[in-house]
Design an enzyme around this catalytic site. Structure first.
Site, PDB file in Angstrom:
ATOM      1  N   LYS A 139       1.820  -3.116   6.598  1.00  0.00           N
ATOM      2  CA  LYS A 139       2.246  -3.363   5.219  1.00  0.00           C
ATOM      3  C   LYS A 139       3.768  -3.272   5.088  1.00  0.00           C
ATOM      4  O   LYS A 139       4.397  -4.087   4.400  1.00  0.00           O
ATOM      5  CB  LYS A 139       1.566  -2.377   4.270  1.00  0.00           C
ATOM      6  CG  LYS A 139       0.068  -2.607   4.110  1.00  0.00           C
ATOM      7  CD  LYS A 139      -0.214  -3.967   3.489  1.00  0.00           C
ATOM      8  CE  LYS A 139      -1.665  -4.149   3.161  1.00  0.00           C
ATOM      9  NZ  LYS A 139      -1.958  -5.465   2.543  1.00  0.00           N
ATOM     10  N   TYR A 178      -2.057   0.453  10.198  1.00  0.00           N
ATOM     11  CA  TYR A 178      -2.267  -0.244   8.928  1.00  0.00           C
ATOM     12  C   TYR A 178      -1.041  -0.109   8.031  1.00  0.00           C
ATOM     13  O   TYR A 178      -0.534  -1.099   7.484  1.00  0.00           O
ATOM     14  CB  TYR A 178      -3.498   0.309   8.213  1.00  0.00           C
ATOM     15  CG  TYR A 178      -3.565  -0.089   6.764  1.00  0.00           C
ATOM     16  CD1 TYR A 178      -3.806  -1.416   6.409  1.00  0.00           C
ATOM     17  CD2 TYR A 178      -3.357   0.839   5.737  1.00  0.00           C
ATOM     18  CE1 TYR A 178      -3.842  -1.803   5.074  1.00  0.00           C
ATOM     19  CE2 TYR A 178      -3.401   0.465   4.415  1.00  0.00           C
ATOM     20  CZ  TYR A 178      -3.643  -0.850   4.086  1.00  0.00           C
ATOM     21  OH  TYR A 178      -3.669  -1.234   2.761  1.00  0.00           O
ATOM     22  N   SER A 185       0.824  -1.207   0.000  1.00  0.00           N
ATOM     23  CA  SER A 185       0.000   0.000   0.000  1.00  0.00           C
ATOM     24  C   SER A 185       0.856   1.253   0.000  1.00  0.00           C
ATOM     25  O   SER A 185       1.965   1.282   0.556  1.00  0.00           O
ATOM     26  CB  SER A 185      -0.889   0.006   1.244  1.00  0.00           C
ATOM     27  OG  SER A 185      -1.533   1.254   1.411  1.00  0.00           O
TER      28      SER A 185
END
Length: 328
Positions: A153, A149, A125
């Protein structure tokens, strides 16, 4: 043109019943590959999976199950898309995100090593770049995620690098920017966290869409993002997998258009496509949201010949058609 006899491989797509995953499955099938889906259906839908696609129904955290799935398919490659992805939720519940995303990645890697599967495409991402990024960002730009988040990643990318060195994996991490659009109604994005379906949900319910922050250091005060059509994202997976048939990879690629679009610009595009005139409510900025994250996609264009084909209008138009026509 893909030569099926030369390039066809057996691919297990984790999260293949999700919005992005289901588009990737179709693209890989269209390139002649044999594809199976592994999904726990916590957010994915069986309606997105074609009747001709084998389904492994279970949790990524069950390493023995993942390994058995790889062996049943005799998988040559894994496309690992399954993950939790809402920035705001990750800020509120980071432990959940580290368990699902990071422990899930560990489980996939352990299963791949045990089963002898040596190719991996990872769904990363743009969130790895964080609030300090200077757009357009390249794959060598500093990585400083501004949310749990984003950190999950980046941690997963590092795990892949380490396991690749120890066990000889060929891999690529595809750093998606903001994915939008749909190939058809059965694959519509009905997610709770993505901007465009959130706007559709609001205007379909007669309420005002929300814009989180209008005082960012951007031309109109709202966040700038790089919106890329999901068909382009799916095609990027097929392109990278085809390259991996001829050569090992150990690299990351930005998957974006290179064009920045503000939240206010998205609202304008939605008004044009839907014919619905609406006002927006301005809310405080959300924790973990950087002001400006736009891709420089030059690396994958130069190395693999891939480039996006769709613009924002196409993405919004296809998303609205899919939203309007999707089965309830």
């Amino acid at each position: 043109m893909v030569c099926v006899e030369e390039y066809a491989v057996r691919v297990l797509v984790t999260g293949g019943a999700g919005y992005i995953g289901s588009h990737v499955v179709r693209s890989l099938q269209g390139s002649g590959h044999t594809v199976a889906v592994l999904d726990d259906f916590s957010t994915g839908s069986r309606r997105r999976v074609g009747a001709d696609v084998p389904v492994e129904d279970g949790s990524l955290l069950d390493t023995a199950f993942v390994e058995a799935s790889l062996r049943r398919l005799s998988a040559d490659a894994v496309v690992h898309i399954a993950a939790k992805k809402a920035v705001e939720e990750s800020v509120a519940d980071p432990l959940f995100y580290y368990r699902e995303n990071v422990a899930g990645m560990q489980s996939v890697l352990e299963a791949m090593v045990s089963a002898g599967t040596r190719r991996l495409l990872f769904s990363s991402s743009a969130a790895v770049y964080g609030a300090s990024a200077t757009s357009p960002v390249t794959e060598t730009s500093p990585t400083d995620p501004s949310s749990p988040y984003g950190w999950t990643k980046l941690m997963c990318e590092q795990m892949i690098r380490d396991v690749s060195l120890a066990h000889g994996l060929s891999w690529s991490a595809l750093r998606y920017f903001n994915v939008a659009g749909a190939a058809d109604p059965t694959l519509a994005d009905r997610g709770e966290s993505n901007l465009i379906p959130k706007v559709f949900r609001a205007i379909s319910s007669g309420v005002r869409p929300q814009i989180y922050g209008d005082t960012y250091p951007t031309p109109d005060g709202s966040c700038l993002r790089d919106y890329i059509h999901v068909n382009d994202v799916a095609d990027a997976h097929a392109t990278v997998l085809e390259h991996m048939e001829n050569a090992d990879l150990c690299t990351v690629y930005n998957i974006g258009t290179g064009t920045g679009t503000s939240v206010f610009d998205v609202m304008t595009a939605v008004r044009l496509v839907t014919g619905v005139d609406f006002e927006c409510d301005i809310c405080p900025p959300r924790p973990g949201d950087p002001a400006d994250v736009v891709a420089d996609p030059a690396k994958i264009r130069a190395e693999l010949g891939w480039a996006s084909q769709y613009d924002l209008g196409s993405a919004v138009e296809s998303a609205w058609k899919a939203w309007s026509d999707a089965p309830s």
